[in-house]
Design an enzyme around this catalytic site. Sequence first.
Site, PDB file in Angstrom:
ATOM      1  N   GLU A 268       0.852  -1.199   0.000  1.00  0.00           N
ATOM      2  CA  GLU A 268       0.000   0.000   0.000  1.00  0.00           C
ATOM      3  C   GLU A 268       0.885   1.246   0.000  1.00  0.00           C
ATOM      4  O   GLU A 268       1.856   1.285   0.750  1.00  0.00           O
ATOM      5  CB  GLU A 268      -0.904  -0.014   1.238  1.00  0.00           C
ATOM      6  CG  GLU A 268      -1.868  -1.195   1.208  1.00  0.00           C
ATOM      7  CD  GLU A 268      -2.879  -1.200   2.365  1.00  0.00           C
ATOM      8  OE1 GLU A 268      -2.977  -0.203   3.097  1.00  0.00           O
ATOM      9  OE2 GLU A 268      -3.572  -2.221   2.510  1.00  0.00           O
ATOM     10  N   HIS A 287      -8.039   1.376   1.272  1.00  0.00           N
ATOM     11  CA  HIS A 287      -7.959   1.162   2.731  1.00  0.00           C
ATOM     12  C   HIS A 287      -8.820   2.206   3.472  1.00  0.00           C
ATOM     13  O   HIS A 287      -8.301   3.030   4.230  1.00  0.00           O
ATOM     14  CB  HIS A 287      -6.504   1.204   3.211  1.00  0.00           C
ATOM     15  CG  HIS A 287      -6.301   0.523   4.533  1.00  0.00           C
ATOM     16  ND1 HIS A 287      -5.142  -0.116   4.879  1.00  0.00           N
ATOM     17  CD2 HIS A 287      -7.117   0.377   5.619  1.00  0.00           C
ATOM     18  CE1 HIS A 287      -5.238  -0.608   6.108  1.00  0.00           C
ATOM     19  NE2 HIS A 287      -6.439  -0.318   6.575  1.00  0.00           N
TER      20      HIS A 287
END
Length: 326
Positions: A268, A287
């Site tokens: 990420e 997220h």
Amino acid sequence: MNPPERPRAYIAIRLPPDARARIEAECGATFFEGKGAPSREELMAALANAEGVLGSNQLPMDAEVLASGPRLRVVSNFGVGFDNVDLKAAQERGVLVCNTPGVLSDAVADLTLGLIVALARRLPEAERFVREGGWGTRPGLALGTDVRGKTLGIIGLGRIGIAVAERAQAFGMSIVFHDVFSESPDEASFCSYRELDDLLAEADFVSLHVDLRPETHHLVSEREFGLMKPTAYLINTSRGPVVDQAALVAGLRSGELAGAALDVVEEEPLPADDPLTTLPNVILLPHIGSATVETRQAMLDLAIDNLLAALRGERPKAVVNPDVLS
Ligand code: DGY
């Protein structure tokens, strides 16, 4: 006589003025003012004289970073996950690790159900269809599937897993669950326990709600995708590395499963050229499991409560490693 020295804290996320004021009322605080997160070097330099640190649960609090804070007493995570902290190193150094359980369960569960419906009813595809001038269904847009009557397999029936199960029950789903850490978990009245392989073979939707630990790293990989129904969907709102992403891409391409919705990924932010971005049967989110105004406020309040309590020498509300207290 000089007043007692106030504890020093490093705040590694951007905070609104009222939250800063709460911290400054009790601590000498240094606030990170940059974009995103501090670099590793910046973090280690800031920890040199800090007794507490408050940061996102993506802040890398590994053994080396912890060692850069010889006076550190508490790591207060803004989030329920704590896989960013080396717990063994924290334990050895007597550093308390705190998190924000409970206050985000509803937000994550709401998102999970949203993703189940979005997959079943092909919402992203339908939305694109309208923007491209389409309307109605066939031949332009395939029909979705009902959620009622389908089986949801929940892996990890903790706070968030239970909140998902409650919502899924209201949608008319049958619910089975697997627990990685308990061999004979209590069955909720409306959920039945399954061994992992049985759950994977039975479920129409598999939703992941486990912590990331060595035992759950790549919990769902090539073998597990091979057990799923070709019509089944995977939803991951827990942690990216719980899923072997290369195996997921292969499974989605070969039709071992019908689709996936991911709020978390192995790396990420997701690299722009990641193969996942080329697959039509995947919903990708950045997220945002806890990303609502109310939930983020509750998380912040709890993270600050935890930090200040630890610095006062009191027991914080949510401690991941309570052994440090004894
Ligand atoms: C958590 O709290 O662990 C979530 O992933 C944050 O969004």
